[in-house]
Design an enzyme around this catalytic site. Sequence first.
Site, PDB file in Angstrom:
ATOM      1  N   PHE A  84       0.762  -1.021  -0.428  1.00 40.37           N
ATOM      2  CA  PHE A  84       0.390   0.071   0.246  1.00 40.37           C
ATOM      3  C   PHE A  84       0.931   1.244  -0.103  1.00 40.37           C
ATOM      4  O   PHE A  84       2.151   1.573   0.212  1.00 40.37           O
ATOM      5  CB  PHE A  84      -0.667   0.134   0.915  1.00 40.37           C
ATOM      6  CG  PHE A  84      -0.167   0.366   2.323  1.00 40.37           C
ATOM      7  CD1 PHE A  84       0.579  -1.379   2.804  1.00 40.37           C
ATOM      8  CD2 PHE A  84      -0.611   1.280   3.250  1.00 40.37           C
ATOM      9  CE1 PHE A  84       1.633  -1.246   3.815  1.00 40.37           C
ATOM     10  CE2 PHE A  84       0.729   1.278   4.587  1.00 40.37           C
ATOM     11  CZ  PHE A  84       1.397  -0.174   4.987  1.00 40.37           C
ATOM     12  N   PRO A  85       0.040   2.421  -0.335  1.00 40.43           N
ATOM     13  CA  PRO A  85       1.420   3.285  -0.737  1.00 40.43           C
ATOM     14  C   PRO A  85       1.440   4.358   0.991  1.00 40.43           C
ATOM     15  O   PRO A  85       0.796   3.807   1.348  1.00 40.43           O
ATOM     16  CB  PRO A  85       0.335   4.875  -1.103  1.00 40.43           C
ATOM     17  CG  PRO A  85      -0.754   3.592  -1.592  1.00 40.43           C
ATOM     18  CD  PRO A  85      -1.374   2.540  -0.485  1.00 40.43           C
ATOM     19  N   CYS A  86       2.859   4.574   1.034  1.00 43.15           N
ATOM     20  CA  CYS A  86       2.964   5.239   2.302  1.00 43.15           C
ATOM     21  C   CYS A  86       2.621   7.045   2.122  1.00 43.15           C
ATOM     22  O   CYS A  86       3.022   8.032   1.530  1.00 43.15           O
ATOM     23  CB  CYS A  86       4.739   5.449   2.262  1.00 43.15           C
ATOM     24  SG  CYS A  86       5.135   7.093   3.278  1.00 43.15           S
ATOM     25  N   GLN A  87       1.445   7.405   2.404  1.00 42.38           N
ATOM     26  CA  GLN A  87       1.101   8.729   2.657  1.00 42.38           C
ATOM     27  C   GLN A  87       0.998   9.382   4.714  1.00 42.38           C
ATOM     28  O   GLN A  87       1.578   8.434   5.056  1.00 42.38           O
ATOM     29  CB  GLN A  87      -1.200   8.216   3.045  1.00 42.38           C
ATOM     30  CG  GLN A  87      -0.642   8.036   1.370  1.00 42.38           C
ATOM     31  CD  GLN A  87      -2.202   7.421   0.736  1.00 42.38           C
ATOM     32  OE1 GLN A  87      -2.402   6.405   1.409  1.00 42.38           O
ATOM     33  NE2 GLN A  87      -2.684   8.105  -0.449  1.00 42.38           N
ATOM     34  N   ASN A 128       5.609  -2.334   1.701  1.00 39.54           N
ATOM     35  CA  ASN A 128       6.110  -0.533   1.987  1.00 39.54           C
ATOM     36  C   ASN A 128       7.040   0.158   1.773  1.00 39.54           C
ATOM     37  O   ASN A 128       8.194  -0.373   1.720  1.00 39.54           O
ATOM     38  CB  ASN A 128       5.945   0.004   3.109  1.00 39.54           C
ATOM     39  CG  ASN A 128       4.450   1.463   2.832  1.00 39.54           C
ATOM     40  OD1 ASN A 128       5.050   2.021   1.721  1.00 39.54           O
ATOM     41  ND2 ASN A 128       3.766   1.872   3.230  1.00 39.54           N
TER      42      ASN A 128
END
Length: 416
Positions: A84-87, A128
């Site tokens: 999943f994206p690093c947000q 990630n």
Amino acid sequence: MEKTMNVVELFAGVGGFRLGLEKANKELFKTVWANQWEPSKKVQHAYECYSSNFTEGIASNENITLVPDSTFQNLNIDLLVGGFPCQDYSVARSLSKEEGIKGKKGVLFWDIKRIIENSHPKYVLLENVDRLLKSPSKQRGRDFAVMLATFRDLQYTVEWRVINAAEYGQAQRRRRVFIFAYKDNLDYSTEQQQFSMDQVLYEKGFFAETFPVEHEPYKNRRATVTLPSDIVDISDEFSFEFHHAGIMRNGEVHTIHTIPNSKPAITLGEILENEVDEKYYLTEAQIEKFAYLRGPKKIERTSADGHKYVFSEGGMSPVDDLNLPGRTMLTSEASVNRSTHVVEVDGRKRFLTPVECERLNSFPDNWTANIPERMRYFTMGNALVVNLIRDMAKTIEKIEAREHVSKTQLEFDLIK
Ligand SMILES: C[S@@+](CC[C@H](N)C(=O)[O-])C[C@H]1O[C@@H](n2cnc3c(N)ncnc32)[C@H](O)[C@@H]1O
């Protein structure tokens, strides 16, 4: 009856997790539901690739944030996986009491949390970029601490480890953080609790079992901390340096910069194709362009506020070393830029082919052959090294076998 595990794959891309699980044991790991949706793209290339390669189970092509809770309540999930994206994972207390704590809209980690709350998988395996451990730069470690506290509140123990694939026998120097969470009420959890956190990280835990390390820290880098009980306090003021390896158990964190007990890597030279189409060879103009891009430079630039500064970068070798594993592949691999690989074979310089990019990630040759060539490079830049997942899956299989045996023993004792 043969035992199977129900898997849900989020942010599935072209299926790196599923391939790794199936490489370890196709009979055990059954992906019952997968989701992949490339934001604001009319043509969904990664999804096309995924759904044409995998025909069993459901492959959903919706924005995960729009998939209702009921979908997950109806799936009996053993293992949830996803890259999943690093947000920004900061949270705030909402004004209305019923809403409780709120994270930013569009932050996909909150969907992972939502899915766990609705399906209670035994195990969660996430991937990630390693920057996640240090983000954001102004409050280092906040995002990761919010994530750990989320798992603590959901009653999971978490282990994490930064793995450079080339240090464990793979063909790419790709460094990513893997996060393995397991429910506190499993026998595995009881078993792990008998060990000190040092023992878990060096020898007994999920990652140490899969990717052996030396039994001492690098430059004595190790630290321990207790996470504040209120997640909003973590979001507002907590900062901490998380090292490469760590464990969070009941809110207690122990982290160590571990030293890999490396296996020999595969080199870039070993994964090259023998016969390569003429179109992959560089033109004279491209040779010149790469010489400039990869060379050292000092350029005067002006910032947005009119301030002049000198941008400088050191030189890279003109071509990639065939005796080393490849550098990290990015989504921009198809374009002429500094991080694109350039190899020299028999005195001629060329790009990597899509198949060679697949090999850098240990995907089967031509896995992405049904999508346009630029997208083949792009999806490989987004993907992960399949063989690392295969290795982790073998450890999950061992854990699950122990879990299964003790459950069977319990049923047997009850009957007696
Ligand atoms: C880092 S990639 C994962 C790649 C995958 N592990 C593989 O092996 O190909 C993350 C993926 O999440 C997808 N994605 C991003 N936002 C999404 C959303 N809102 N819903 C579903 N998928 C999303 C992207 O299209 C991308 O393919």
